[in-house]
Design a protein around this motif. Structure first.
Motif, short mmCIF file in Angstrom:
data_model
loop_
_atom_site.label_atom_id
_atom_site.label_comp_id
_atom_site.label_asym_id
_atom_site.label_seq_id
_atom_site.Cartn_x
_atom_site.Cartn_y
_atom_site.Cartn_z
N ILE A 89 0.81 -1.22 0.00
CA ILE A 89 0.00 0.00 0.00
C ILE A 89 0.85 1.27 0.00
CG2 ILE A 89 -1.53 1.36 1.49
CD1 ILE A 89 -3.08 -1.19 2.03
N ARG A 90 1.91 1.28 0.78
CA ARG A 90 2.71 2.50 0.93
C ARG A 90 3.49 2.87 -0.34
NH1 ARG A 90 0.05 5.33 4.37
NH2 ARG A 90 0.31 4.81 6.58
N MET A 91 3.53 2.01 -1.33
CA MET A 91 4.21 2.32 -2.58
C MET A 91 3.31 3.02 -3.59
SD MET A 91 6.65 -0.97 -3.44
CE MET A 91 7.21 -0.18 -4.96
N GLN A 92 2.01 3.22 -3.25
CA GLN A 92 1.05 3.73 -4.22
C GLN A 92 0.40 5.03 -3.76
OE1 GLN A 92 -1.62 0.45 -5.63
NE2 GLN A 92 -0.42 -0.81 -4.22
N LYS A 93 0.32 5.99 -4.66
CA LYS A 93 -0.28 7.29 -4.34
C LYS A 93 -1.78 7.17 -4.09
CE LYS A 93 3.04 10.28 -6.69
NZ LYS A 93 3.25 11.27 -7.77
N ARG A 94 -2.42 6.19 -4.70
CA ARG A 94 -3.87 6.07 -4.53
C ARG A 94 -4.25 5.71 -3.09
NH1 ARG A 94 -5.84 0.33 -7.27
NH2 ARG A 94 -4.13 -0.97 -6.47
N TYR A 95 -3.26 5.30 -2.29
CA TYR A 95 -3.50 4.96 -0.88
C TYR A 95 -2.80 5.92 0.08
CZ TYR A 95 -5.13 0.30 -2.41
OH TYR A 95 -5.81 -0.74 -2.97
N ARG A 96 -2.25 7.02 -0.42
CA ARG A 96 -1.41 7.85 0.44
C ARG A 96 -2.17 8.53 1.57
NH1 ARG A 96 0.08 12.50 -4.06
NH2 ARG A 96 -2.06 13.10 -4.58
N HIS A 97 -3.49 8.56 1.47
CA HIS A 97 -4.31 9.21 2.50
C HIS A 97 -4.59 8.30 3.69
CE1 HIS A 97 -6.88 6.91 -0.22
NE2 HIS A 97 -7.75 6.81 0.77
N LEU A 98 -4.23 7.02 3.59
CA LEU A 98 -4.60 6.06 4.63
C LEU A 98 -3.73 6.16 5.87
CD1 LEU A 98 -5.34 2.81 2.58
CD2 LEU A 98 -6.91 4.64 3.25
N THR A 99 -4.36 5.98 7.01
CA THR A 99 -3.65 5.93 8.29
C THR A 99 -3.24 4.49 8.57
OG1 THR A 99 -5.67 5.50 9.56
CG2 THR A 99 -5.09 7.82 9.15
N ASP A 100 -2.43 4.30 9.58
CA ASP A 100 -2.04 2.94 9.96
C ASP A 100 -3.27 2.12 10.37
OD1 ASP A 100 0.62 3.41 9.45
OD2 ASP A 100 1.15 3.85 11.54
N GLU A 101 -4.24 2.77 10.99
CA GLU A 101 -5.47 2.08 11.39
C GLU A 101 -6.26 1.61 10.16
OE1 GLU A 101 -4.48 4.98 12.62
OE2 GLU A 101 -3.89 4.28 14.62
N ASP A 102 -6.30 2.44 9.13
CA ASP A 102 -6.98 2.06 7.89
C ASP A 102 -6.29 0.84 7.25
OD1 ASP A 102 -8.70 4.27 8.11
OD2 ASP A 102 -7.30 5.56 7.01
N ILE A 103 -4.97 0.87 7.24
CA ILE A 103 -4.21 -0.23 6.63
C ILE A 103 -4.41 -1.51 7.43
CG2 ILE A 103 -1.90 -1.05 6.06
CD1 ILE A 103 -1.13 1.87 5.51
N GLU A 104 -4.52 -1.38 8.74
CA GLU A 104 -4.76 -2.55 9.57
C GLU A 104 -6.12 -3.17 9.26
OE1 GLU A 104 -4.18 -5.62 12.07
OE2 GLU A 104 -2.71 -4.13 11.38
N ARG A 105 -7.09 -2.34 8.95
CA ARG A 105 -8.41 -2.85 8.55
C ARG A 105 -8.32 -3.65 7.25
NH1 ARG A 105 -13.81 0.86 7.31
NH2 ARG A 105 -15.06 -0.82 6.38
N ILE A 106 -7.53 -3.14 6.31
CA ILE A 106 -7.32 -3.87 5.05
C ILE A 106 -6.58 -5.18 5.32
CG2 ILE A 106 -6.17 -3.81 2.80
CD1 ILE A 106 -6.62 -0.79 2.76
N GLN A 107 -5.59 -5.11 6.21
CA GLN A 107 -4.82 -6.31 6.55
C GLN A 107 -5.73 -7.41 7.10
OE1 GLN A 107 -1.02 -6.86 6.51
NE2 GLN A 107 -2.15 -8.79 6.37
N LYS A 108 -6.66 -7.04 7.97
CA LYS A 108 -7.57 -8.02 8.54
C LYS A 108 -8.47 -8.63 7.47
CE LYS A 108 -7.75 -6.11 13.23
NZ LYS A 108 -8.60 -5.45 14.27
N TYR A 109 -8.92 -7.79 6.53
CA TYR A 109 -9.76 -8.27 5.43
C TYR A 109 -8.98 -9.28 4.57
CZ TYR A 109 -12.28 -8.24 0.99
OH TYR A 109 -12.93 -8.62 -0.16
#
Length: 295
Positions: free
Chosen positions: A265-285
């Protein structure tokens, strides 16, 4: 695997630097060979390879409207069979009929004709090249856009995290049609992808391959990172590689240890607005999805 040296997509087309769609076509046609007819719904691939009066295709190719990929491929397949039966033409020759459509022309606008072709049992191979948005017309979201990705029609901002729905699972939807062969693939794993194309073309009836092709323009990463991006999608479990052959499910590549989704996720501009909490939600999914698949 020994890769054929033949090339049936000419260089000099107008794809973006680092374009994954052109890599899809090169890998597919290396396996399918010259005795192939391709149809493509409107999309990046059509626009970049056939600006009138030029073409990059070295095999017979026809452009069709967004909604017609499955229908036109069905017609071509039946026409080939009719010529063999009535006139004896190409009687002993295997002619491959392949539709290559983007996620917009496959999962969205073209879904009806694709579903019909699968349900009828047409002898075609449909390949969905998935860059996860309508990239050709301005990076609008599609039903294949992943959760929280920012596009021009699902923009991230004060009241939005970007796309608010998970990605449509096209491979499993096609498998629900009861077709002989369904697979997922990624251009970053050419041996796996090309083996699946070869297997699909050896099977009579409808076949479907969902291939991930990272998009430097729409995803927002350097053009020289396309292959790395695809590998990260697979290694993190974001895009698992598997096949379903006559109802039998099989993982075709299993990472020794899945990498954290954050690396992808951190390599892409389309996700640059995400917080660590948001990424953790994706990780769980992703973890839940991988557990379901046995990955």
């Amino acid at each position: 695997m020994q890769f054929p040296r033949d090339e049936y997509l000419a260089p000099g087309h107008r794809g973006c630097a680092g374009c994954g769609a052109s890599i899809v076509v090169r890998q597919v046609l290396k396996v399918a060979g010259k005795d192939t007819i391709v149809t493509s719904p409107t999309g990046c691939l059509e626009v970049m390879t056939t600006p009138y009066p030029e073409t990059a295709w070295k095999v017979p190719w026809i452009h069709v409207a967004f909604e017609c990929g499955g229908a036109v491929a069905s017609g071509i397949s039946r026409a080939v069979k009719a010529l063999k039966r009535k006139r004896g033409k190409f009687k002993d020759k295997k002619i491959n009929v392949i539709a290559i459509g983007g996620d917009g022309g496959t999962a969205d606008i073209g879904f009806q004709s694709l579903s019909g072709a699968m349900e009828r049992g047409e002898d075609i191979l449909y390949i969905m090249y998935d860059n996860e948005a309508y990239m050709n017309t301005g990076i609008q979201r599609s039903s294949s856009t992943p959760l929280f990705a920012s596009t021009t029609t699902s923009p991230a901002g004060k009241v939005s995290k970007g796309e608010d729905k998970p990605k449509k699972d096209m491979a499993m939807i096609m498998a629900a049609h009861g077709v002989p062969y369904v697979a997922t693939a990624c251009i970053s794993y050419p041996e796996d992808f090309m083996r699946k194309v070869k297997k699909a073309l050896s099977i009579e009836g409808p076949k479907f391959i969902h291939v991930l092709q990272p998009c430097t323009t729409g995803w927002g990463y350097p053009p020289d990172k396309t292959i790395e991006m695809g590998r990260l999608a697979v290694e993190t479990g974001v895009f698992p590689l598997y096949e379903i052959e006559y109802g039998e499910f099989r993982i075709t590549y299993k990472p020794a240890k899945r990498k954290p989704v954050k690396e992808y996720i951190r390599m892409q501009k389309r996700y640059r607005h995400l917080t660590d909490e948001d990424i953790e939600r994706i990780q769980k999914y992703i973890d839940e999805k991988c557990k379901l698949l046995g990955l």
